[in-house]
Design a protein around this motif. Structure first.
Motif, PDB file in Angstrom:
ATOM      1  N   MET A  89       1.536  57.353  67.487  1.00 47.90           N
ATOM      2  CA  MET A  89       0.934  57.425  66.171  1.00 47.90           C
ATOM      3  C   MET A  89      -0.260  58.374  66.166  1.00 47.90           C
ATOM      4  N   THR A  90      -0.627  58.823  65.000  1.00 48.91           N
ATOM      5  CA  THR A  90      -1.732  59.752  64.930  1.00 48.91           C
ATOM      6  C   THR A  90      -3.039  59.018  65.161  1.00 48.91           C
TER       7      THR A  90
ATOM      8  N   TYR B  35       4.975  39.801  69.147  1.00 53.22           N
ATOM      9  CA  TYR B  35       5.862  40.811  69.738  1.00 53.22           C
ATOM     10  C   TYR B  35       5.744  42.155  69.007  1.00 53.22           C
ATOM     11  N   THR B  36       5.326  42.130  67.742  1.00 54.02           N
ATOM     12  CA  THR B  36       5.122  43.396  67.025  1.00 54.02           C
ATOM     13  C   THR B  36       4.066  44.210  67.772  1.00 54.02           C
ATOM     14  N   TYR B  37       2.956  43.563  68.115  1.00 53.49           N
ATOM     15  CA  TYR B  37       1.824  44.301  68.677  1.00 53.49           C
ATOM     16  C   TYR B  37       1.981  44.511  70.176  1.00 53.49           C
TER      17      TYR B  37
ATOM     18  N   ILE C  99       3.291  48.635  74.095  1.00 54.57           N
ATOM     19  CA  ILE C  99       4.256  49.248  75.034  1.00 54.57           C
ATOM     20  C   ILE C  99       4.534  50.691  74.615  1.00 54.57           C
ATOM     21  N   ASP C 100       4.685  50.890  73.303  1.00 53.55           N
ATOM     22  CA  ASP C 100       4.900  52.257  72.810  1.00 53.55           C
ATOM     23  C   ASP C 100       3.785  53.173  73.311  1.00 53.55           C
ATOM     24  N   HIS C 101       2.541  52.676  73.223  1.00 51.06           N
ATOM     25  CA  HIS C 101       1.408  53.525  73.616  1.00 51.06           C
ATOM     26  C   HIS C 101       1.333  53.722  75.132  1.00 51.06           C
TER      27      HIS C 101
ATOM     28  N   LEU D 206       4.099  54.267  76.844  1.00 51.23           N
ATOM     29  CA  LEU D 206       5.221  55.141  77.200  1.00 51.23           C
ATOM     30  C   LEU D 206       5.194  56.510  76.564  1.00 51.23           C
ATOM     31  N   THR D 207       4.716  56.598  75.332  1.00 49.96           N
ATOM     32  CA  THR D 207       4.959  57.835  74.594  1.00 49.96           C
ATOM     33  C   THR D 207       3.804  58.196  73.667  1.00 49.96           C
ATOM     34  N   PHE D 208       3.465  59.468  73.660  1.00 51.96           N
ATOM     35  CA  PHE D 208       2.423  59.966  72.755  1.00 51.96           C
ATOM     36  C   PHE D 208       2.704  61.429  72.479  1.00 51.96           C
ATOM     37  N   ASP D 209       3.028  61.693  71.230  1.00 52.02           N
ATOM     38  CA  ASP D 209       3.317  63.062  70.824  1.00 52.02           C
ATOM     39  C   ASP D 209       2.281  63.482  69.790  1.00 52.02           C
ATOM     40  N   PRO D 210       1.192  64.092  70.210  1.00 46.73           N
ATOM     41  CA  PRO D 210       0.191  64.522  69.241  1.00 46.73           C
ATOM     42  C   PRO D 210       0.439  65.952  68.761  1.00 46.73           C
TER      43      PRO D 210
ATOM     44  N   ASP E 180      -6.738  50.958  69.604  1.00 41.12           N
ATOM     45  CA  ASP E 180      -7.775  50.378  68.751  1.00 41.12           C
ATOM     46  C   ASP E 180      -7.399  50.599  67.288  1.00 41.12           C
ATOM     47  N   GLU E 181      -6.115  50.898  67.046  1.00 44.68           N
ATOM     48  CA  GLU E 181      -5.680  51.293  65.707  1.00 44.68           C
ATOM     49  C   GLU E 181      -5.771  50.145  64.703  1.00 44.68           C
ATOM     50  N   ASN E 182      -5.565  48.928  65.175  1.00 46.45           N
ATOM     51  CA  ASN E 182      -5.774  47.758  64.312  1.00 46.45           C
ATOM     52  C   ASN E 182      -6.383  46.651  65.179  1.00 46.45           C
TER      53      ASN E 182
ATOM     54  N   TYR F 298      12.862  53.154  68.711  1.00 52.57           N
ATOM     55  CA  TYR F 298      11.731  52.284  69.054  1.00 52.57           C
ATOM     56  C   TYR F 298      10.727  52.161  67.905  1.00 52.57           C
ATOM     57  N   ARG F 299      10.952  52.930  66.847  1.00 55.52           N
ATOM     58  CA  ARG F 299      10.087  52.749  65.674  1.00 55.52           C
ATOM     59  C   ARG F 299      10.554  51.571  64.819  1.00 55.52           C
ATOM     60  N   PHE F 300      11.567  50.821  65.317  1.00 54.10           N
ATOM     61  CA  PHE F 300      12.020  49.620  64.592  1.00 54.10           C
ATOM     62  C   PHE F 300      10.835  48.708  64.292  1.00 54.10           C
ATOM     63  N   GLY F 301       9.818  48.754  65.177  1.00 55.28           N
ATOM     64  CA  GLY F 301       8.688  47.827  65.079  1.00 55.28           C
ATOM     65  C   GLY F 301       7.918  47.970  63.776  1.00 55.28           C
ATOM     66  N   HIS F 302       8.015  49.143  63.148  1.00 56.95           N
ATOM     67  CA  HIS F 302       7.281  49.322  61.893  1.00 56.95           C
ATOM     68  C   HIS F 302       7.759  48.339  60.825  1.00 56.95           C
ATOM     69  N   SER F 303       9.027  47.919  60.913  1.00 54.91           N
ATOM     70  CA  SER F 303       9.536  46.984  59.894  1.00 54.91           C
ATOM     71  C   SER F 303       9.110  45.545  60.212  1.00 54.91           C
TER      72      SER F 303
ATOM     73  N   GLY G 196       7.884  57.741  55.507  1.00 54.90           N
ATOM     74  CA  GLY G 196       8.045  59.184  55.304  1.00 54.90           C
ATOM     75  C   GLY G 196       7.851  59.944  56.604  1.00 54.90           C
ATOM     76  N   ARG G 197       6.828  59.585  57.365  1.00 57.60           N
ATOM     77  CA  ARG G 197       6.567  60.281  58.632  1.00 57.60           C
ATOM     78  C   ARG G 197       7.736  60.090  59.598  1.00 57.60           C
ATOM     79  N   ASN G 198       8.240  58.856  59.693  1.00 59.81           N
ATOM     80  CA  ASN G 198       9.334  58.597  60.639  1.00 59.81           C
ATOM     81  C   ASN G 198      10.577  59.407  60.282  1.00 59.81           C
TER      82      ASN G 198
ATOM     83  N   LEU H  59      10.802  62.158  58.377  1.00 62.96           N
ATOM     84  CA  LEU H  59      10.566  63.595  58.510  1.00 62.96           C
ATOM     85  C   LEU H  59      10.566  63.999  59.990  1.00 62.96           C
ATOM     86  N   ARG H  60       9.915  63.198  60.807  1.00 62.10           N
ATOM     87  CA  ARG H  60       9.817  63.511  62.244  1.00 62.10           C
ATOM     88  C   ARG H  60      11.224  63.547  62.864  1.00 62.10           C
ATOM     89  N   GLY H  61      12.074  62.583  62.475  1.00 62.82           N
ATOM     90  CA  GLY H  61      13.432  62.535  63.027  1.00 62.82           C
ATOM     91  C   GLY H  61      14.231  63.770  62.668  1.00 62.82           C
TER      92      GLY H  61
HETATM   93  C1  HEM Z   1       0.316  48.265  62.164  1.00 64.14           C
HETATM   94  C2  HEM Z   1       1.146  48.714  63.038  1.00 64.14           C
HETATM   95  C3  HEM Z   1       1.521  50.153  63.252  1.00 64.14           C
HETATM   96  C4  HEM Z   1       1.059  51.296  62.663  1.00 64.14           C
HETATM   97  C5  HEM Z   1       0.015  51.448  61.570  1.00 64.14           C
HETATM   98  C6  HEM Z   1       1.770  52.404  63.238  1.00 64.14           C
HETATM   99  C7  HEM Z   1       1.574  53.711  62.877  1.00 64.14           C
HETATM  100  C8  HEM Z   1       2.194  54.773  63.478  1.00 64.14           C
HETATM  101  C9  HEM Z   1       1.964  56.152  63.150  1.00 64.14           C
HETATM  102  C10 HEM Z   1       1.042  56.671  62.045  1.00 64.14           C
HETATM  103  C11 HEM Z   1       2.736  56.893  63.969  1.00 64.14           C
HETATM  104  C12 HEM Z   1       2.861  58.429  64.002  1.00 64.14           C
HETATM  105  C13 HEM Z   1       4.031  58.770  63.136  1.00 64.14           C
HETATM  106  C14 HEM Z   1       4.383  60.240  63.185  1.00 64.14           C
HETATM  107  O1  HEM Z   1       3.514  61.048  62.932  1.00 64.14           O
HETATM  108  O2  HEM Z   1       5.546  60.570  63.469  1.00 64.14           O
HETATM  109  C15 HEM Z   1       3.456  55.984  64.837  1.00 64.14           C
HETATM  110  C16 HEM Z   1       4.302  56.377  65.844  1.00 64.14           C
HETATM  111  C17 HEM Z   1       5.044  55.521  66.592  1.00 64.14           C
HETATM  112  N1  HEM Z   1       5.094  54.153  66.457  1.00 64.14           N
HETATM  113 FE1  HEM Z   1       3.908  53.034  65.292  1.00 64.14          FE
HETATM  114  N2  HEM Z   1       2.643  51.932  64.171  1.00 64.14           N
HETATM  115  C18 HEM Z   1       2.531  50.561  64.206  1.00 64.14           C
HETATM  116  C19 HEM Z   1       3.257  49.690  64.985  1.00 64.14           C
HETATM  117  C20 HEM Z   1       4.280  50.061  65.810  1.00 64.14           C
HETATM  118  C21 HEM Z   1       5.169  49.148  66.486  1.00 64.14           C
HETATM  119  C22 HEM Z   1       5.086  47.634  66.333  1.00 64.14           C
HETATM  120  C23 HEM Z   1       6.047  49.895  67.202  1.00 64.14           C
HETATM  121  C24 HEM Z   1       7.201  49.471  68.075  1.00 64.14           C
HETATM  122  C25 HEM Z   1       7.497  48.229  68.397  1.00 64.14           C
HETATM  123  C26 HEM Z   1       5.704  51.283  66.979  1.00 64.14           C
HETATM  124  C27 HEM Z   1       6.361  52.354  67.545  1.00 64.14           C
HETATM  125  C28 HEM Z   1       5.991  53.674  67.352  1.00 64.14           C
HETATM  126  C29 HEM Z   1       6.552  54.785  68.121  1.00 64.14           C
HETATM  127  C30 HEM Z   1       7.602  54.719  69.224  1.00 64.14           C
HETATM  128  C31 HEM Z   1       5.924  55.937  67.652  1.00 64.14           C
HETATM  129  C32 HEM Z   1       6.077  57.353  68.209  1.00 64.14           C
HETATM  130  C33 HEM Z   1       4.968  57.547  69.258  1.00 64.14           C
HETATM  131  C34 HEM Z   1       4.874  58.941  69.847  1.00 64.14           C
HETATM  132  O3  HEM Z   1       5.825  59.395  70.498  1.00 64.14           O
HETATM  133  O4  HEM Z   1       3.816  59.608  69.654  1.00 64.14           O
HETATM  134  N3  HEM Z   1       4.638  51.335  66.136  1.00 64.14           N
HETATM  135  N4  HEM Z   1       3.110  54.715  64.503  1.00 64.14           N
END
Ligand code: HEM
Length: 520
Positions: free
Chosen positions: A1-2, A92-94, A99-101, A103-107, A191-193, A289-294, A384-386, A388-390
């Motif tokens: 995430m950003t 499990y959401t958090y 876990i996402d953080h 494994l992966t970070f694409d800034p 520290d995002e939330n 792995y972005r399933f978690g957003h739902s 929208g970000r998810n 568009l990114r895909g």
């Molecule tokens: C309040 C909770 C969350 C917020 C606000 C949030 C927000 C974001 C944002 C803004 C991005 C960057 C999107 C982009 O620019 O493409 C992102 C990326 C991502 N998120 Fe979340 N996220 C949350 C929770 C989660 C959860 C629960 C999961 C998985 C279980 C998850 C998995 C991911 C993954 C895999 C990425 C891509 C990371 C990367 O490669 O940089 N996120 N998220």
């Protein structure tokens, strides 16, 4: 995430510089946390030969908008909320986000033009090595550690939890007036939330507990290894089966004579078989792995004493759980409200174990307009970000991946947009009603969510990932663990968690790790 990367740089610069103390006569640098030959990894593709799905910005924006739910009045705590998932609790959401953080970070990739994953760097190692916790280690980032170079530093004590009198927040800088106090941690996104922030603090506390449990004769490297092994155990034995379900796990591991997942067996991976070094597949990081957003809920109770708070608010709308700041100190998390501890208190509303929201094609309203501290305009919709990114990353459609896996793709009329609830399901439109260009051509992230939603029968049906999403997530997790020469599967396949931390049945789940952390 950003994330505000400059915030971390500022925080680090403002922190007191400590001299790295000598430890057990080792050379400086030898104990550096990475134990990874790099602090970075590579992105790549799982399904290299599948064609990129073709969309355009207009139809993706329309789909994103349809996936954001209307703002709801919060359901009273003593009533069941129809969007709640009886199969997965909110912790499990958090843990998933944490876990996402790890494994992966694409800034670096662009939302406005096509990207080539082969030319992108993953700013995290694609390993379960807790680089988001350890940073680059006590020698390189001494401001994360106490003077002994073994224990992590903490910030303010937090109050309100009835089960954690010791709760602590993350260490933070003391900025000039007006600027938010940034956390001093290995990955600023943790520290995002307020929830993921306290999960990060709990991982630091678990490390400190391990330091105290194993004693001064155990080296930092060995302590770190034990912390990682315990975390990897939780990922494999607790998190993964909770998210993908027993059936998918058994397809990969087989089963024991009493029908359980046979974790001792050699896993059978069909799709994630890196030839040389493991990489981070974009089908995982940008879609599955972005399933978690739902699963994000609109509102959470953190402890029995403070008010429930929305995950995010628009400016001027009052207190929320938004991070990247020193949040109110009465919000210590009572983890029994997020994970099943086996002996959770009877539900009186305030003591209720909060379920995650269902894995479906609906995201809660606050994720439709993320706070500016998280995502900059005009790309503030997480859906929208998810999407568009895909597209920019050239991912194949969900149907193409399903066919490649030997599955019959879900027909368009069953790929519905909206909540998996009894009230809304009959009126949910199919994806092709948004645009005919989605015919047999659904974005992979959407498909994974819609596939999970096929399990819906009634409001209390548990919903986990389906065969495409579950397989991608499970194979990538297990493949990364197997590829990592430092994982417990490779170093010590007979590893079992320390008996000091296991529960009455001898199990070690995330709640047990969090309970063990409370002593530190
Ligand atoms: C309040 C909770 C969350 C917020 C606000 C949030 C927000 C974001 C944002 C803004 C991005 C960057 C999107 C982009 O620019 O493409 C992102 C990326 C991502 N998120 Fe979340 N996220 C949350 C929770 C989660 C959860 C629960 C999961 C998985 C279980 C998850 C998995 C991911 C993954 C895999 C990425 C891509 C990371 C990367 O490669 O940089 N996120 N998220």
């Amino acid at each position: 995430m950003t994330a505000p990367t400059s915030g971390f740089a500022t925080a680090a610069a403002a922190a007191p510089i400590r001299t790295a103390p000598g430890r057990h006569g080792q050379l400086r640098g030898l104990e550096s946390a990475g134990r990874s030959d790099q602090f970075e990894g590579r992105f790549g593709r799982l399904f290299r030969h599948l064609h990129p799905a073709e969309f355009d910005e207009t139809i993706l924006a329309a789909l994103a908008q349809a996936m954001i739910a209307d703002a709801d009045v919060p359901t009273p705590e003593d009533q069941v909320d129809d969007e709640e998932n009886t199969g997965i609790s909110a912790g499990y959401t958090y843990l998933g986000q944490f876990i996402d953080h790890d494994l992966t970070f694409d800034p670096a990739s662009s939302l406005q033009k096509q990207d080539d994953p082969d030319s992108l760097t993953d700013f995290r190692t694609p390993r379960f090595d807790l680089d988001c916790v350890y940073g680059r280690g006590p020698d390189d980032q001494p401001y994360l550690y106490q003077n002994d170079g073994r224990h992590f530093l903490f910030g303010t004590g937090l109050t309100g939890s009835t089960t954690d009198a010791n709760a602590k927040g993350l260490p933070r800088n003391t900025p000039a007036s007006g600027d938010p106090a940034r956390a001093l941690i290995g990955d600023p996104r943790n520290d995002e939330n307020v929830i993921v922030s306290q999960l990060q603090a709990s991982m630091l506390r678990f490390h400190n507990r391990m330091v105290d449990t194993l004693g001064p004769s155990t080296s930092f490297t060995d302590i770190q290894q034990q912390v990682r092994f315990h975390y990897q155990w939780v990922v494999l034995h607790d998190f993964l089966p909770t998210i993908v379900g027993q059936e998918t796990m058994i397809k990969i591991f087989g089963k024991t004579s009493d029908g359980k997942i046979n974790f001792a067996a050699k896993p059978d991976l069909d799709f994630f078989k890196p030839k040389r070094r493991a990489f981070m597949p974009v089908e995982f990081s940008v879609a599955a792995y972005r399933f978690g957003h739902s699963m994000v809920r609109p509102i959470y109770r953190l402890n029995q004493n403070a008010d429930r708070l929305p995950i995010f608010n628009l400016p001027g709308q009052g207190e929320s759980l938004v991070g990247f700041r020193d949040f109110p100190h009465n919000l210590a998390i009572e983890w029994e409200l997020f994970f099943n501890a086996g002996n959770n208190p009877p539900n009186t509303g305030k003591t209720r174990l909060q379920p995650a929201y269902k894995i479906d094609t609906s995201l809660v309203n606050p994720l439709g307009t993320l706070p500016a501290s998280i995502a900059q305009a005009p790309f503030q919709s997480l859906a929208g970000r998810n999407l568009l990114r895909g597209w920019r990353m050239g991912l194949p459609s969900g149907q193409a991946v399903a066919r490649h896996m030997g599955l019959t793709p879900i027909s368009d009329d069953k790929l519905k947009v909206g909540k998996a609830t009894e009230a809304e399901t009959p009126a949910n439109q199919s994806i092709t009603a948004i645009s005919p260009k989605f015919k047999n051509n659904a974005p992979l992230w959407f498909y994974v969510l819609a596939e999970a939603q096929q399990q819906f029968v009634k409001n209390d049906t548990p919903i986990r990932l389906g065969p495409v999403g579950g397989r991608i997530v499970a194979e990538v997790f297990i493949g990364l663990l197997l590829d990592d020469g430092n994982s417990y599967l490779r170093q010590d396949p007979n590893f079992t968690p320390n008996a000091a931390f296991t529960n009455a049945s001898g199990q070690f789940n995330m709640i047990d790790l969090l309970k063990a952390a409370r002593a530190a």
